[in-house]
Structure formats: C-alpha cells, structure tokens
Scaffold this motif. Structure first.
Motif, PDB file in Angstrom:
ATOM      1  N   ASP A  28      -5.330 -29.008  32.359  1.00  0.00           N
ATOM      2  CA  ASP A  28      -6.325 -28.481  31.422  1.00  0.00           C
ATOM      3  C   ASP A  28      -7.674 -29.175  31.618  1.00  0.00           C
ATOM      4  O   ASP A  28      -8.725 -28.535  31.558  1.00  0.00           O
ATOM      5  N   ILE A  29      -7.632 -30.480  31.822  1.00  0.00           N
ATOM      6  CA  ILE A  29      -8.864 -31.237  32.071  1.00  0.00           C
ATOM      7  C   ILE A  29      -9.532 -30.718  33.340  1.00  0.00           C
ATOM      8  O   ILE A  29     -10.731 -30.451  33.365  1.00  0.00           O
ATOM      9  N   SER A  30      -8.752 -30.552  34.390  1.00  0.00           N
ATOM     10  CA  SER A  30      -9.282 -30.068  35.664  1.00  0.00           C
ATOM     11  C   SER A  30      -9.919 -28.695  35.502  1.00  0.00           C
ATOM     12  O   SER A  30     -11.024 -28.438  36.002  1.00  0.00           O
ATOM     13  N   HIS A  31      -9.255 -27.801  34.776  1.00  0.00           N
ATOM     14  CA  HIS A  31      -9.771 -26.453  34.544  1.00  0.00           C
ATOM     15  C   HIS A  31     -11.087 -26.494  33.756  1.00  0.00           C
ATOM     16  O   HIS A  31     -12.056 -25.821  34.103  1.00  0.00           O
ATOM     17  N   SER A  32     -11.124 -27.294  32.696  1.00  0.00           N
ATOM     18  CA  SER A  32     -12.332 -27.405  31.870  1.00  0.00           C
ATOM     19  C   SER A  32     -13.484 -28.016  32.660  1.00  0.00           C
ATOM     20  O   SER A  32     -14.637 -27.589  32.521  1.00  0.00           O
ATOM     21  N   LEU A  33     -13.198 -29.019  33.475  1.00  0.00           N
ATOM     22  CA  LEU A  33     -14.234 -29.622  34.301  1.00  0.00           C
ATOM     23  C   LEU A  33     -14.784 -28.613  35.302  1.00  0.00           C
ATOM     24  O   LEU A  33     -15.997 -28.523  35.491  1.00  0.00           O
ATOM     25  N   ALA A  34     -13.898 -27.848  35.925  1.00  0.00           N
ATOM     26  CA  ALA A  34     -14.324 -26.855  36.911  1.00  0.00           C
ATOM     27  C   ALA A  34     -15.257 -25.821  36.285  1.00  0.00           C
ATOM     28  O   ALA A  34     -16.186 -25.345  36.940  1.00  0.00           O
ATOM     29  N   ALA A  35     -15.045 -25.492  35.007  1.00  0.00           N
ATOM     30  CA  ALA A  35     -15.914 -24.530  34.319  1.00  0.00           C
ATOM     31  C   ALA A  35     -17.344 -25.034  34.230  1.00  0.00           C
ATOM     32  O   ALA A  35     -18.279 -24.242  34.107  1.00  0.00           O
ATOM     33  N   SER A  36     -17.526 -26.347  34.301  1.00  0.00           N
ATOM     34  CA  SER A  36     -18.872 -26.939  34.274  1.00  0.00           C
ATOM     35  C   SER A  36     -19.347 -27.378  35.650  1.00  0.00           C
ATOM     36  O   SER A  36     -20.400 -27.993  35.777  1.00  0.00           O
ATOM     37  N   GLY A  37     -18.546 -27.099  36.675  1.00  0.00           N
ATOM     38  CA  GLY A  37     -18.936 -27.451  38.033  1.00  0.00           C
ATOM     39  C   GLY A  37     -18.622 -28.878  38.421  1.00  0.00           C
ATOM     40  O   GLY A  37     -19.288 -29.455  39.264  1.00  0.00           O
ATOM     41  N   LEU A  38     -17.578 -29.441  37.798  1.00  0.00           N
ATOM     42  CA  LEU A  38     -17.128 -30.785  38.155  1.00  0.00           C
ATOM     43  C   LEU A  38     -15.716 -30.716  38.720  1.00  0.00           C
ATOM     44  O   LEU A  38     -14.860 -30.008  38.186  1.00  0.00           O
ATOM     45  N   ARG A  39     -15.486 -31.444  39.798  1.00  0.00           N
ATOM     46  CA  ARG A  39     -14.147 -31.512  40.387  1.00  0.00           C
ATOM     47  C   ARG A  39     -13.479 -32.795  39.920  1.00  0.00           C
ATOM     48  O   ARG A  39     -14.056 -33.888  40.005  1.00  0.00           O
ATOM     49  N   LEU A  40     -12.259 -32.666  39.422  1.00  0.00           N
ATOM     50  CA  LEU A  40     -11.477 -33.830  39.024  1.00  0.00           C
ATOM     51  C   LEU A  40     -10.933 -34.494  40.278  1.00  0.00           C
ATOM     52  O   LEU A  40     -10.225 -33.875  41.070  1.00  0.00           O
ATOM     53  N   CYS A  41     -11.260 -35.771  40.466  1.00  0.00           N
ATOM     54  CA  CYS A  41     -10.784 -36.525  41.621  1.00  0.00           C
ATOM     55  C   CYS A  41      -9.621 -37.436  41.249  1.00  0.00           C
ATOM     56  O   CYS A  41      -8.934 -37.941  42.133  1.00  0.00           O
ATOM     57  N   GLY A  42      -9.402 -37.668  39.953  1.00  0.00           N
ATOM     58  CA  GLY A  42      -8.282 -38.494  39.514  1.00  0.00           C
ATOM     59  C   GLY A  42      -8.532 -39.061  38.129  1.00  0.00           C
ATOM     60  O   GLY A  42      -9.649 -39.030  37.620  1.00  0.00           O
ATOM     61  N   ILE A  43      -7.464 -39.574  37.544  1.00  0.00           N
ATOM     62  CA  ILE A  43      -7.527 -40.254  36.253  1.00  0.00           C
ATOM     63  C   ILE A  43      -7.399 -41.746  36.528  1.00  0.00           C
ATOM     64  O   ILE A  43      -6.508 -42.174  37.258  1.00  0.00           O
ATOM     65  N   GLU A  44      -8.304 -42.531  35.967  1.00  0.00           N
ATOM     66  CA  GLU A  44      -8.308 -43.975  36.199  1.00  0.00           C
ATOM     67  C   GLU A  44      -7.211 -44.656  35.381  1.00  0.00           C
ATOM     68  O   GLU A  44      -6.859 -44.199  34.290  1.00  0.00           O
ATOM     69  N   GLU A  45      -6.719 -45.751  35.895  1.00  0.00           N
ATOM     70  CA  GLU A  45      -5.743 -46.561  35.165  1.00  0.00           C
ATOM     71  C   GLU A  45      -6.415 -47.233  33.979  1.00  0.00           C
ATOM     72  O   GLU A  45      -7.521 -47.764  34.119  1.00  0.00           O
ATOM     73  N   PRO A  46      -5.775 -47.241  32.802  1.00  0.00           N
ATOM     74  CA  PRO A  46      -6.370 -47.931  31.652  1.00  0.00           C
ATOM     75  C   PRO A  46      -6.561 -49.421  31.953  1.00  0.00           C
ATOM     76  O   PRO A  46      -5.751 -50.035  32.645  1.00  0.00           O
ATOM     77  N   GLY A  47      -7.660 -49.964  31.441  1.00  0.00           N
ATOM     78  CA  GLY A  47      -7.900 -51.392  31.589  1.00  0.00           C
ATOM     79  C   GLY A  47      -8.629 -51.796  32.843  1.00  0.00           C
ATOM     80  O   GLY A  47      -8.863 -52.982  33.071  1.00  0.00           O
ATOM     81  N   THR A  48      -9.024 -50.818  33.677  1.00  0.00           N
ATOM     82  CA  THR A  48      -9.720 -51.165  34.917  1.00  0.00           C
ATOM     83  C   THR A  48     -11.240 -51.109  34.771  1.00  0.00           C
ATOM     84  O   THR A  48     -11.961 -51.562  35.656  1.00  0.00           O
ATOM     85  N   HIS A  49     -11.729 -50.554  33.671  1.00  0.00           N
ATOM     86  CA  HIS A  49     -13.169 -50.407  33.433  1.00  0.00           C
ATOM     87  C   HIS A  49     -13.468 -50.740  31.973  1.00  0.00           C
ATOM     88  O   HIS A  49     -12.555 -50.906  31.168  1.00  0.00           O
ATOM     89  N   LEU A  50     -14.766 -50.761  31.635  1.00  0.00           N
ATOM     90  CA  LEU A  50     -15.166 -50.839  30.245  1.00  0.00           C
ATOM     91  C   LEU A  50     -14.377 -49.768  29.494  1.00  0.00           C
ATOM     92  O   LEU A  50     -14.325 -48.620  29.933  1.00  0.00           O
ATOM     93  N   PRO A  51     -13.721 -50.112  28.380  1.00  0.00           N
ATOM     94  CA  PRO A  51     -12.989 -49.077  27.646  1.00  0.00           C
ATOM     95  C   PRO A  51     -13.927 -47.945  27.226  1.00  0.00           C
ATOM     96  O   PRO A  51     -15.099 -48.186  26.907  1.00  0.00           O
TER      97      PRO A  51
END
Length: 192
Positions: free
Chosen positions: A5-28
């Motif tokens: 669903d995220i990938s589909h919604s992103l594509a509607a705005s012209g964004l390609r989903l490249c992956g979901i990041e692991e929690p805790g690897t970036h600023l929350p």
C-alpha cells in the motif's frame, strides 16, 4: 499500512519505494517532526508558499525541489527518507522511515486520495517529514494557520538542542513505549 500500500501510494506521487529502514538506525521519525519547533539560531531555514500564489501547488513543488537539491536531501543515488505509516505503537509513533527516490514524473503536493493523504497530508494541506539518508538534513512540510505551505529545512539535527532534548526526554520517560525509548537511545548514543 502494508508495504504494498505504501509503494502504491508513493507511486501515485511519483516516488519509488526503495525499502523500509530498520528502526533505530536514524533520528526517530517522532523526533524529526519537531523541526518546526527549532529556532533560526539553530540553523532552521524556512520557505513559505502563500495560499494566494496563483500556482500554489506547483510553486510548492518547485520550492520543495530547490530546497531538497540545494540543502542535500538527495544522496548520490537520488534517494532520501520519508516518514510513512506502519511502525509499531500509538498513532503518533506509527511511523517508520521509507527509503524513496523520485521518478521521472513526480508531484509531492498533488491531489490526494484518502490513502495517499496518510503519506503527505490532505490536498493543499501538507504534513510530512523527510530525512537525508546520512541523517544530516531534515525537511519538514506543514500548513500554517493562514493556509500557506511552510517548508522547514534543518541541517544537522543531532546538533539541534530542541531535537536532542526532546529525544532525551521522550527516551527517558517510562510512559514512552519501549520501542520508542530504544530508537531514541540508539540515536542519542550513535556517533554524530
């Protein structure tokens, strides 16, 4: 929200989903939303697109892209992080970082379906936050009370007292869900 669903919604705005990041690897994600509370003397920079602009949403897209490009949102592969629904916890913390990339044709501020509004906010009323993949830039979009679109750029969020103190307080609060405390603690203890 499921990854498909995220990938589909992103594509509607012209964004390609490249992956979901692991929690805790970036600023929350919940810490990045605080960018609008940072002060100009902390490095905050604002661009406002006024509601009376005849090309309101096109102007917002142009301003967003200029900021993203000029301030270093895109990495060497053109990727950046966008907070999307789907993480564990209460509504405020059910966000996670998705690694995304612009497609040839994109429109961040376009008309939105109900599903897409979870990613960017309602049409003409954006609410989203982005982070560079190296964690050195937050780009936050919001709608101010007068209907103008505000774009807030915040370099080096780790150095921002407003964000660091917020993450510290939330991470130390026993009422904060354990996964959020862990994300905050990981970010605070990671090398700058």
């Amino acid at each position: 929200m499921e990854v498909a669903d995220i990938s589909h919604s992103l594509a509607a705005s012209g964004l390609r989903l490249c992956g979901i990041e692991e929690p805790g690897t970036h600023l929350p994600t919940w810490g990045a939303w605080v960018a609008t509370g940072c002060r100009p003397d902390e490095g905050r920079r604002d661009v406002v697109v006024t509601k009376d602009d005849p090309d309101f949403l096109d102007s917002a897209n142009s301003a967003w892209f200029r900021l993203a490009e000029d301030e270093g949102l895109f990495d060497e592969n053109g990727e950046f992080l966008l907070a999307v629904p789907g993480g564990p916890g209460d509504k405020a913390s059910r966000m996670q970082w998705a690694r995304v990339k612009l497609m040839d044709s994109w429109d961040i501020f376009a008309n939105r379906s109900d599903a897409d509004s979870e990613l960017f906010g309602a049409e003409g009323f954006p609410e989203f936050v982005m982070l560079s993949t190296d964690g050195n830039l937050v780009l936050r979009a919001t709608t101010w009370g007068n209907g103008s679109i505000g774009l807030v750029v915040l370099p080096h969020p780790r150095r921002m007292e407003t964000i660091s103190r917020y993450v510290e307080r939330r991470s130390a609060n026993p009422k904060t869900p354990p996964h959020e405390r862990a994300e905050g603690t990981n970010w605070l203890s990671s090398p700058a």
